[in-house]
Design a protein around this motif. Sequence first.
Motif, PDB file in Angstrom:
ATOM      1  N   LEU A 137       0.936  -1.440   0.095  1.00 33.38           N
ATOM      2  CA  LEU A 137       0.115  -0.070   0.121  1.00 33.38           C
ATOM      3  C   LEU A 137       0.926   1.155   0.377  1.00 33.38           C
ATOM      4  CD1 LEU A 137      -3.680  -0.041   0.500  1.00 33.38           C
ATOM      5  CD2 LEU A 137      -2.702   1.460   2.126  1.00 33.38           C
ATOM      6  N   GLY A 138       2.236   1.222  -0.760  1.00 34.50           N
ATOM      7  CA  GLY A 138       2.559   2.658  -0.687  1.00 34.50           C
ATOM      8  C   GLY A 138       3.700   3.049   0.133  1.00 34.50           C
ATOM      9  N   THR A 139       3.498   2.009   1.745  1.00 29.32           N
ATOM     10  CA  THR A 139       4.291   3.078   2.914  1.00 29.32           C
ATOM     11  C   THR A 139       5.625   2.544   2.488  1.00 29.32           C
ATOM     12  OG1 THR A 139       2.198   2.365   3.937  1.00 29.32           O
ATOM     13  CG2 THR A 139       4.532   2.586   4.912  1.00 29.32           C
ATOM     14  N   PRO A 140       6.314   2.104   2.207  1.00 29.40           N
ATOM     15  CA  PRO A 140       8.139   2.070   1.694  1.00 29.40           C
ATOM     16  C   PRO A 140       8.220   3.601   0.599  1.00 29.40           C
ATOM     17  CG  PRO A 140       6.897  -0.406   1.926  1.00 29.40           C
ATOM     18  CD  PRO A 140       5.949   0.745   2.147  1.00 29.40           C
ATOM     19  N   LEU A 141       6.835   2.776  -0.435  1.00 27.93           N
ATOM     20  CA  LEU A 141       7.555   3.927  -2.001  1.00 27.93           C
ATOM     21  C   LEU A 141       7.220   5.275  -0.868  1.00 27.93           C
ATOM     22  CD1 LEU A 141       7.976   4.102  -4.537  1.00 27.93           C
ATOM     23  CD2 LEU A 141       5.512   4.470  -4.488  1.00 27.93           C
ATOM     24  N   MET A 142       6.337   5.626   0.160  1.00 27.14           N
ATOM     25  CA  MET A 142       6.590   7.211   0.401  1.00 27.14           C
ATOM     26  C   MET A 142       7.448   7.664   1.269  1.00 27.14           C
ATOM     27  SD  MET A 142       3.944   8.672  -0.479  1.00 27.14           S
ATOM     28  CE  MET A 142       2.437   7.835  -1.936  1.00 27.14           C
TER      29      MET A 142
ATOM     30  N   LYS B  53      -6.730   8.798   6.369  1.00 30.13           N
ATOM     31  CA  LYS B  53      -6.247  10.002   6.950  1.00 30.13           C
ATOM     32  C   LYS B  53      -5.113   9.605   7.832  1.00 30.13           C
ATOM     33  CE  LYS B  53      -7.254  14.487   8.225  1.00 30.13           C
ATOM     34  NZ  LYS B  53      -7.292  15.581   7.278  1.00 30.13           N
ATOM     35  N   ILE B  54      -5.480   8.463   8.367  1.00 34.63           N
ATOM     36  CA  ILE B  54      -4.591   7.670   9.487  1.00 34.63           C
ATOM     37  C   ILE B  54      -3.056   7.291   8.882  1.00 34.63           C
ATOM     38  CG2 ILE B  54      -4.196   5.692  11.154  1.00 34.63           C
ATOM     39  CD1 ILE B  54      -6.825   5.976  11.615  1.00 34.63           C
ATOM     40  N   LEU B  55      -4.142   6.264   6.969  1.00 33.72           N
ATOM     41  CA  LEU B  55      -2.760   6.182   6.374  1.00 33.72           C
ATOM     42  C   LEU B  55      -1.595   7.095   5.720  1.00 33.72           C
ATOM     43  CD1 LEU B  55      -5.008   3.381   3.765  1.00 33.72           C
ATOM     44  CD2 LEU B  55      -2.838   2.821   6.028  1.00 33.72           C
ATOM     45  N   GLY B  56      -2.260   8.206   5.661  1.00 33.72           N
ATOM     46  CA  GLY B  56      -1.804   8.964   4.606  1.00 33.72           C
ATOM     47  C   GLY B  56      -0.763   9.630   6.106  1.00 33.72           C
ATOM     48  N   ARG B  57      -1.095   9.682   7.572  1.00 38.05           N
ATOM     49  CA  ARG B  57      -0.438  10.223   7.925  1.00 38.05           C
ATOM     50  C   ARG B  57       1.276   8.678   8.752  1.00 38.05           C
ATOM     51  NH1 ARG B  57       0.586  15.604  10.315  1.00 38.05           N
ATOM     52  NH2 ARG B  57      -1.422  16.845   9.762  1.00 38.05           N
ATOM     53  N   MET B  58       0.652   7.923   8.517  1.00 34.87           N
ATOM     54  CA  MET B  58       1.234   7.107   8.890  1.00 34.87           C
ATOM     55  C   MET B  58       2.570   6.794   7.121  1.00 34.87           C
ATOM     56  SD  MET B  58      -0.636   3.337  10.252  1.00 34.87           S
ATOM     57  CE  MET B  58      -0.783   3.805  12.207  1.00 34.87           C
ATOM     58  N   GLN B  59       1.903   7.304   6.132  1.00 35.92           N
ATOM     59  CA  GLN B  59       3.044   7.342   4.201  1.00 35.92           C
ATOM     60  C   GLN B  59       3.851   8.831   5.169  1.00 35.92           C
ATOM     61  OE1 GLN B  59       0.646   6.273   1.610  1.00 35.92           O
ATOM     62  NE2 GLN B  59       0.517   3.604   2.777  1.00 35.92           N
ATOM     63  N   ARG B 315      -2.744  -2.121   7.762  1.00 33.60           N
ATOM     64  CA  ARG B 315      -2.425  -2.266   6.161  1.00 33.60           C
ATOM     65  C   ARG B 315      -2.226  -0.970   5.411  1.00 33.60           C
ATOM     66  NH1 ARG B 315      -7.455   0.798   3.051  1.00 33.60           N
ATOM     67  NH2 ARG B 315      -6.935   0.213   1.083  1.00 33.60           N
ATOM     68  N   ALA B 316      -1.530  -0.235   6.757  1.00 29.82           N
ATOM     69  CA  ALA B 316      -0.355   0.508   6.698  1.00 29.82           C
ATOM     70  C   ALA B 316       1.130  -0.247   6.029  1.00 29.82           C
ATOM     71  CB  ALA B 316      -0.140   2.066   7.254  1.00 29.82           C
ATOM     72  N   THR B 317       0.973  -0.841   7.176  1.00 30.33           N
ATOM     73  CA  THR B 317       2.587  -2.196   7.188  1.00 30.33           C
ATOM     74  C   THR B 317       2.769  -3.050   6.398  1.00 30.33           C
ATOM     75  OG1 THR B 317       2.268  -1.426   9.799  1.00 30.33           O
ATOM     76  CG2 THR B 317       4.183  -2.603   9.015  1.00 30.33           C
TER      77      THR B 317
ATOM     78  N   THR D  13       5.890   2.050  11.584  1.00 33.73           N
ATOM     79  CA  THR D  13       4.975   2.779  11.124  1.00 33.73           C
ATOM     80  C   THR D  13       4.004   4.076  12.057  1.00 33.73           C
ATOM     81  OG1 THR D  13       3.743   1.045  10.922  1.00 33.73           O
ATOM     82  CG2 THR D  13       4.181   1.489   8.762  1.00 33.73           C
ATOM     83  N   ALA D  14       4.778   3.249  13.244  1.00 31.35           N
ATOM     84  CA  ALA D  14       3.033   3.575  14.401  1.00 31.35           C
ATOM     85  C   ALA D  14       4.382   5.178  14.388  1.00 31.35           C
ATOM     86  CB  ALA D  14       3.365   3.398  15.959  1.00 31.35           C
TER      87      ALA D  14
END
Lengths: 381, 396, 172, 195
Positions: A137-142, B53-59, B315-317, D13-14
């Motif tokens: 879901l793009g986290t590492p990419l971001m 928004k939470i996903l955004g902040r985590m990214q 989901r973000a991780t 991530t946190a």
Amino acid sequence: MRASTSPPGCIGTDGEHTLLEVSMGPHHPSTHGVFRMDVTLDGETVVKLKPVFGYLHRNHEKIAEKNSYLGSMPYTDRLDYICSLTNNWGYALAVEKLTGLSVPERAEYIRVILGELTRLINHSALAGFLLQDMGALGTPLMYAFREREKILDLFESLTGARMMCNYMRFGGCRCDLPPGWIEQTRSVVSRFPSFLDEFESLLTGNEILQARTEGVGALPGRLAVNAGVTGPMLRASGINYDIRKVDGYGAYGRFNFRVPLGERGDVFDRYMIRILEMRESLKILDQALRDIPGGPIMDPKAKLRNLRPKPGEAYGRIEGPKGELGFYLISDGGPNPYRYRVRPPSLINLTILEDMCLGQTIADAVVILGSVDIVLGEVDR
Amino acid sequence: MRGLDQIFVWIGREVAGWAPAPAQPLVSAILIIAGIMAVFGTCFALTTIAERKILGRMQNRFGPNRVGPCGLFQPLADAVKMLTKEDIVPFSADKTLHFLAPLVMTTPIWLAFAVLPFGRNMSALDLDSGILFFFAIGSASELAVFMAGWSSQNKYSLVGAMRAIAQMISYEVPLVLSTVPVLMLAGSLSLNEIVAAQGTHTLGGLARWNVFTPWGLAGLLLFLIAATAESNRSPFDLPEGESEIIAGYLTEYSGFKYALFFLGEYLGLFAITGLAVTLFLGGWRAPFQWLEWVPSWLWFGGKFGVLIFLFIWVRATLPRLRLDQLLNFSWRFLAPLTLINLAVAAAWHWTGAWESAAAAPVRWVLCAALIALPAHWLGRALRGAVPPPRKYHYAE
Amino acid sequence: MLNEIAFLLCAALTLAGAVAAMTLRNLAHCALCAAGAFAGLAAIYLQLDAEFAGFAQLLVYVGAIAILILFTVLLTRGAEIQPGGPAASTSRGMGLGVGALVTACLIGAIMASPGLRGHAPQTVHAPVKRIGEQLMNQYVMPLEAIGLLLTAALLGAVIIALREPPKEPPAP
Amino acid sequence: MNGAGIIQGMIETARNFAGSYHDPERLTTVQYPEEKLPPVENARTIPFLVYDGGDAMAGLRCTACTICEKECPPQCIYIIKDLAKKPDYVGKMQLQPKVFDIDMSVCMSCGICVEVCPFDAIKMDQVFELSTSDRFLGLLFHKEQLAKPNGYFSQLHKTEAAEIDARRHEDKRKAEASAAARAAAAKPLPPGGVK
């Protein structure tokens, strides 16, 4: 109404199983641009894969044969648009070989600094895209893009553009470093290891990532050599071949760095090799930023316009972030090259895709494609 | 405070009281239905924006912040977009099924909220076999997924539907089995009674929630993992795995039908989260006796929110699993572990007399070991022979 | 009155689903109609206040069996029905036999029910707890027998589904 | 331990979740229409023509030599020479462009026209909000739109402009000096002077 119960797209059976042909791309979220894979599936297993490309063909080589030598320089930015500076470098190297121009020391150091910064950008973005293909879901990419922004800021303040830098010239560089640039770069470079640590703690130990990449898309070293694969992909297969070491072009002979080698050549090795290469790049950057000499940045013999090299040919190659990036030029003494040819690492690394994907599932095929590291601007030219 | 606790019950009774006597049951039913739909409809809108928004902040980005204050009206904008989009039905699609699938997906899910106790005396329907009802209702979504995937006449849809069904069947087993210890120890299938069974307190006023026991903690984790898979969320979002099969069975859906699927998926998530709260986290009960003054529905909402945040966080991780790994994980790790957990719960039940200060920790550690060791071994077996750690050598 | 209407609706759903499942040509449609019939049956159980049986019917038949049928349809893609072919299969005789047997059983059960003999049907309240107790005490043997049967069936299915190990090529 | 890597990732991530609220290193987003990045001196977007003095058309430095037209890689520059000459800053008579068009939809912002221009007449701008509803003519800039005063250029590229201005000032001084010398030489000897 059709009373058929067979789903669409069945292309028959291989005796025991029903095969499904799926055309992945050119409009598909994971093909990194307009790339198409004609995949034949047995269930979820790939039994045949045909890469189809050319959707982004822009006549790059023909345009270069019509333009002046200088006029092709901005076009090389657009080959692999993530690493425009290394493209510049490869082309400049080829023309310098053709014309016999030499590059002043300071310009060589600037080129090394920019080349290694480009490598950082490319490898971190690749790891991000790879994880994106795995569904993270793009986290590492971001995170990768966050650091890339900081390096792009450096590029902008030096070359005037963030991506289409058009910075190197035959016999040197276009302009000298602006005041304070070295210090800024030093601070960016000094903070990069903490980003790498963060990236690795997010990903490298992750069991899902390991399960997804262990043993997936293994490429034996022999096959890799036979297929002409270069760059991190080749080194992940355990073959020690790095043009920075082999040719020692530019100022690379003066730096102390090592070439990490993988042993199994699977996706995990390809990911890990890139992480390790970034750490080595940081070492080179530290040394280059420390030792950069003063002096001119252009060969005094160099001229910008009306370059008419003597008839002959030259092949300039560099270790681009994706592999061996070569430019082959033939001059007939005119103002534009008689023949201009790019050896794009993305394209040649891509040709081995089917061999890596056979017998793997479709989800793996996507990951393997991601680990090859292609940019369609370079594949299709 | 008692008043605030029962305010919704009171409002419902008062409003229904105005209606003529024969219509009163109907009116009160309609009120409850409207209440549930309003609350969880709003919850859906809020969750979509909160998730982004939470996903955004985590990214390390802002997330949507353009529509309204802090982007709070983003769901409205999304709704307008979804409703005004062209509804495209593929030419070769099975039109009836293509139309019915989103309805079959969304409609039954609403029923699942009927049995959840949201607060003290706030359960729409106190069924004797409430949890059975819950799972029976959930089975409709599998049919809907099949209908969507089949009727679209698209290869990605079909592959997505096959993945979804395989996944849902596989994870229904651990999902249901992980609830069995709770039912066993509470001695009832009724969700209200399960909450009541967690209502007593132990030393220090700490509530006896199931999650505070070894089998309850393990059960909650197993349940949450299975619930993530049941609701097709990352890292088990293979049926919609964007990078592989575009949008799976949703590929050929657009506009309002897509929105219905989206709604159905989130409602399914809410329902299953509510069930997790009820089964393992003591439902609407406060964790400590001295916190009982906080309204019960706030407790439910709080626990609910924490679990939803956990889903978003995961989901973000995490990257996505592969299909064979997914199925192996269910059949070779989760399912055996739920069965073992059943035995652990039995052991806990038999050692019920060990309440003294000396014996209680022994009991705890013993039961925890009973579940933790098999988990470790099963995990080792699942990962197979671990290859020796990789060594990267360097060439000078 | 309301009860009768509800019963008629449920019965109609069940029957219509069953008929459609038999006559429709598209296998996927047939399977979905069968699921509809199962759901109608569950509704009838619920109407009779048999909560447990109704929900179990939904969970097992709609949630598992219908899905299994659909999965089978998906996996056996080659088995297409020719548009002009006969709807009935060759095993018509056996089907008729089974149908007749089931009908006979049902008629017997109906004839034996007290409602038919003019007694007011007694309202049976069967909470889950009591069902469980009955299953574990009075009917424990049948339960175990069924469990054994299902396990055997499961093992058989696994053995059939197991891929045969690749045969050793005969020595030259 | 099973799942240790997953938990480690979740902690990461946190940390980023919390960090994005207080650490500007993490949240690097610039909210564009309200906030803008500080201008970068070297940045380049599209070319413009520099003029001196108050009158844009009369003060254009461009001498219509068409070097940029020839060198432009995507060939987006179009020049027609005006035969009427005008004096440049040192007083030399030079040609001037009658038409000077740049098709901004074709321009790829490489800056080669600037590098090859011997007259410092074309420079790179830093505007980027170029969207228009007319795809073709809306982005075809004529010399009226392209002409920007030297002051604007000095604002954008301070160092470069200062250098150029100093050089031109020097040239002008030299030219004036030599003109004065020439004038002095050409002037008839005053009566009664030295012979």
